[in-house]
Design an enzyme around this catalytic site. Structure first.
Site, PDB file in Angstrom:
ATOM      1  N   LYS A   1       0.824  -1.252  -0.021  1.00  0.00           N
ATOM      2  CA  LYS A   1       0.104  -0.001  -0.161  1.00  0.00           C
ATOM      3  C   LYS A   1       0.750   1.253   0.009  1.00  0.00           C
ATOM      4  O   LYS A   1       0.369   2.183  -0.481  1.00  0.00           O
ATOM      5  CB  LYS A   1      -0.877  -0.050   1.172  1.00  0.00           C
ATOM      6  CG  LYS A   1      -1.992  -1.224   1.040  1.00  0.00           C
ATOM      7  CD  LYS A   1      -3.241  -0.894   2.101  1.00  0.00           C
ATOM      8  CE  LYS A   1      -4.331  -1.701   1.745  1.00  0.00           C
ATOM      9  NZ  LYS A   1      -4.172  -2.973   1.839  1.00  0.00           N
TER      10      LYS A   1
ATOM     11  N   GLU B   1     -10.928   6.604   2.917  1.00  0.00           N
ATOM     12  CA  GLU B   1     -11.602   5.791   3.573  1.00  0.00           C
ATOM     13  C   GLU B   1     -10.732   4.414   4.030  1.00  0.00           C
ATOM     14  O   GLU B   1     -10.173   4.139   3.145  1.00  0.00           O
ATOM     15  CB  GLU B   1     -12.896   5.559   3.062  1.00  0.00           C
ATOM     16  CG  GLU B   1     -13.058   4.385   2.033  1.00  0.00           C
ATOM     17  CD  GLU B   1     -11.986   4.507   0.815  1.00  0.00           C
ATOM     18  OE1 GLU B   1     -11.669   3.473   0.617  1.00  0.00           O
ATOM     19  OE2 GLU B   1     -12.098   5.486   0.158  1.00  0.00           O
TER      20      GLU B   1
ATOM     21  N   SER C   1       2.178  -9.534  -0.567  1.00  0.00           N
ATOM     22  CA  SER C   1       1.793  -8.173  -0.414  1.00  0.00           C
ATOM     23  C   SER C   1       2.117  -7.661   0.611  1.00  0.00           C
ATOM     24  O   SER C   1       2.041  -6.283   0.755  1.00  0.00           O
ATOM     25  CB  SER C   1       0.298  -8.082  -1.085  1.00  0.00           C
ATOM     26  OG  SER C   1      -0.370  -9.007  -0.103  1.00  0.00           O
TER      27      SER C   1
HETATM   28  C1  LIG Z   1      -5.238  -4.027   1.312  1.00  0.00           C
HETATM   29  C2  LIG Z   1      -4.244  -5.405   1.060  1.00  0.00           C
HETATM   30  C3  LIG Z   1      -4.411  -6.231  -0.057  1.00  0.00           C
HETATM   31  C4  LIG Z   1      -5.720  -6.140  -1.092  1.00  0.00           C
HETATM   32  O1  LIG Z   1      -5.600  -4.962  -1.742  1.00  0.00           O
HETATM   33  P1  LIG Z   1      -5.411  -4.995  -3.520  1.00  0.00           P
HETATM   34  O2  LIG Z   1      -5.771  -3.826  -3.948  1.00  0.00           O
HETATM   35  O3  LIG Z   1      -6.131  -6.273  -3.931  1.00  0.00           O
HETATM   36  O4  LIG Z   1      -3.498  -5.496  -3.518  1.00  0.00           O
HETATM   37  C5  LIG Z   1      -3.505  -7.279  -0.143  1.00  0.00           C
HETATM   38  N1  LIG Z   1      -2.586  -7.746   0.866  1.00  0.00           N
HETATM   39  C6  LIG Z   1      -2.439  -6.986   1.768  1.00  0.00           C
HETATM   40  C7  LIG Z   1      -1.198  -7.095   2.566  1.00  0.00           C
HETATM   41  C8  LIG Z   1      -3.075  -5.744   1.811  1.00  0.00           C
HETATM   42  O5  LIG Z   1      -2.740  -4.871   3.006  1.00  0.00           O
END
Ligand SMILES: *Cc1c(COP(=O)(O)O)cnc(C)c1O
Length: 408
Positions: A86, A108, A376
């Site tokens: 993010k 948000e 992620s």
């Molecule tokens: C917010 C989040 C996601 C989901 O968001 P995408 O826009 O689909 O990437 C995935 N993994 C983590 C660790 C997140 O914080």
């Protein structure tokens, strides 16, 4: 803004008239920045100094041996500042806010992760910051609220409707309409009206650009398959984008929650349960009933618990460029557990969806084939959620004790 921001029939910008001018300004600023080579350099520099980029690719040797099939590599977005991909998006948008000369950002947030990232960016760039959050989510996500407030953000609990994410989105839009002269709305994923899907995936594309270079350097070949979890779609698009023209299979993994047949899930692309509609400013697949009312979704991973999905991924579903699968809460907790024990890596519950699907397929690949998983985010910051998912009795005992200390 006809035809701009459309991905076949998906996308678009369905906005109240009053917002058109401010969104046009954003589009113009973004287009100009994209054409300015110094902008991407400024972005990459700040991400390297502030957020540990380039994040490494890690060879998961123990997991590879355990499954005995394809060799598994992990792109480490968990090592970003604030613990997830993010940061890539919010820092990029922060640079655009500076270019537009605005001084205030709003966002948000549901689980609080995007709010945390936005509040961090605002602190770094010196912007005023307001975060809208459903009152129910404020109660569920106290640790994130605590940090957002420490970072100087005003966290507004939204008391309208069902007091969750969608109500917070409405409140944030109301704020934007009133304060657009000095305020930018930082959208957290590759959804919403144009230019957000394109802009968010543009900043996130740094993930795939690095990974492509890193795999070629280390293995002298590209991965055969890439797995990423899909909430709104930003980390998936971020890693996929650099490989679209390569012979690489791209797999997006959604949250099957308690199972597709249970109806308690957030699977929009890998099941026939979602249908095409217009909501929240754009056209895509939504989990909605016959009257167009949004359905309740469920996932053990708050970040995947969303009714819509990126219009860019909707197009890739139709074209077949990306294959969509889904993993259940149980499969995800099992995959997380195995990854922690075999590699000492702690993926976020969201990311563990990508691991779960990769593990289902890894044994069927040959030892010369390469799997790349996008981690992620990191799971250790989500100890409350992860400990709940593991149903750990000694953790519950600890929380009870803590509560008693406060009552005493
Ligand atoms: C917010 C989040 C996601 C989901 O968001 P995408 O826009 O689909 O990437 C995935 N993994 C983590 C660790 C997140 O914080």
């Amino acid at each position: 803004m006809q035809n701009r921001g459309y991905y076949d029939q998906y996308g678009g910008a369905f906005l109240p008239e009053v917002l058109i001018a401010t969104v046009e300004e954003l589009v113009a600023t973004f287009e100009k920045a994209k054409q300015d080579p110094s902008f991407w350099k400024e972005y990459a520099d700040i991400m390297s100094e502030y957020s540990c980029r380039p994040t490494p690719v890690t060879f998961a040797e123990n997991l590879s041996n355990y499954f005995g099939g394809g060799r598994i590599f992990v792109k480490r977005e968990d090592l970003n500042h604030t613990g997830a991909h993010k940061a890539n998006n919010v820092m990029g948008q922060g640079l655009l806010v500076k270019r537009m000369g605005k001084t205030r950002v709003i966002a948000e947030t549901g689980a609080g992760q995007h709010g945390m990232a936005t509040a961090t960016m605002a602190a770094k760039f010196g912007f005023k910051c307001t975060i809208y959050m459903g009152e129910v989510d404020v109660q569920r996500q106290r640790p994130n609220v605590f940090w957002m407030e420490r970072l100087g953000a005003e966290v507004v609990p939204v008391k309208e409707g069902t007091r969750i994410l969608k109500d917070a989105i409405n409140e944030a839009l109301r704020d934007w309409v009133t304060n657009m002269d000095n305020t930018h709305y930082v959208l957290g994923t590759a959804c919403g009206p144009h230019p957000f899907p394109e802009m968010v995936s543009y900043f996130q594309s740094i993930i795939g650009q690095e990974a492509r270079r890193q795999m070629l350097e280390r293995e002298k070949k590209l991965p055969d398959r890439i797995y990423a979890c899909v909430g709104g779609g930003s980390n998936a698009l971020g890693i996929f984008k650099a490989f679209l023209d390569d012979p690489v299979e791209l797999v997006g993994v959604e949250a099957a929650g308690r199972g597709l047949e249970s109806g308690e899930h957030a699977v929009r692309l890998a099941s026939p349960d979602a249908s095409v509609g217009v909501a929240q400013g754009y056209k895509t697949y939504f989990l909605q009933d016959d009257d167009g009312q949004m359905k309740e979704t469920h996932s053990v991973a708050a970040g995947l618990d969303y009714v819509g999905v990126s219009p860019i991924l909707a197009q890739f579903k139709d074209s077949g460029r990306v294959r969509f699968e889904a993993a259940t809460d149980q499969e995800v907790v099992d995959a997380l557990s195995l990854t922690i024990q075999k590699e000492g890596l702690i993926p976020a519950l969201e990311s563990a969806h990508a691991f779960a699907q990769a593990f289902k397929e890894a044994p069927k690949l040959s030892k010369t084939e390469i799997i790349l998983i996008n981690q992620s985010g990191r799971g250790d910051k989500d100890i409350f959620t992860v400990a709940d998912a593991f149903n750990d009795p000694t953790w519950q005992e600890f929380i009870k004790k803590k509560a008693e200390e406060y009552n005493a």
